[in-house]
Scaffold this motif. Structure first.
Motif, mmCIF file in Angstrom:
data_model
loop_
_atom_site.group_PDB
_atom_site.id
_atom_site.type_symbol
_atom_site.label_atom_id
_atom_site.label_comp_id
_atom_site.label_asym_id
_atom_site.label_seq_id
_atom_site.Cartn_x
_atom_site.Cartn_y
_atom_site.Cartn_z
ATOM 1 N N GLN A 41 0.835 -1.209 0.000
ATOM 2 C CA GLN A 41 0.000 0.000 0.000
ATOM 3 C C GLN A 41 0.868 1.256 0.000
ATOM 4 O O GLN A 41 0.552 2.243 -0.676
ATOM 5 C CB GLN A 41 -0.928 -0.014 1.206
ATOM 6 N N ALA A 51 -4.360 3.382 -2.756
ATOM 7 C CA ALA A 51 -3.922 2.307 -1.853
ATOM 8 C C ALA A 51 -5.141 1.672 -1.207
ATOM 9 O O ALA A 51 -5.337 1.742 0.002
ATOM 10 C CB ALA A 51 -2.972 2.862 -0.802
ATOM 11 N N HIS A 53 -7.681 -1.153 0.215
ATOM 12 C CA HIS A 53 -7.511 -2.364 1.011
ATOM 13 C C HIS A 53 -7.794 -3.564 0.113
ATOM 14 O O HIS A 53 -8.793 -3.596 -0.588
ATOM 15 C CB HIS A 53 -8.483 -2.336 2.188
#
Length: 70
Positions: A41, A51, A53
């Protein structure tokens, strides 16, 4: 030799030398995976990409596939 067998040998040797025992195999696996994800990330941010999840992205793909099948 398996990891457990090596761990038992290392534990025996540390007891003979009065050293602290080594950590059991697999104890830090989750922490390593989290660190790898965080690093990925971080690299995404440095490269100007979002970035997101990874679980959210996977869930979004599954939901999108489910919506198209209905």
């Amino acid at each position: 030799m398996t990891a457990i067998e090596q761990y038992l040998i290392d534990t025996y040797r540390s007891a003979q030398h009065e050293d602290p025992p080594p950590p059991p195999p697999g104890r830090d696996d989750v922490a390593v995976l989290r660190a790898a994800r965080s690093y990925g990330q971080f690299q995404a941010v440095l490269e100007g990409r979002p970035a997101n999840h990874p679980w959210r992205a996977a869930l979004r793909r599954l939901l999108a596939r489910h919506r198209t099948c209905q």
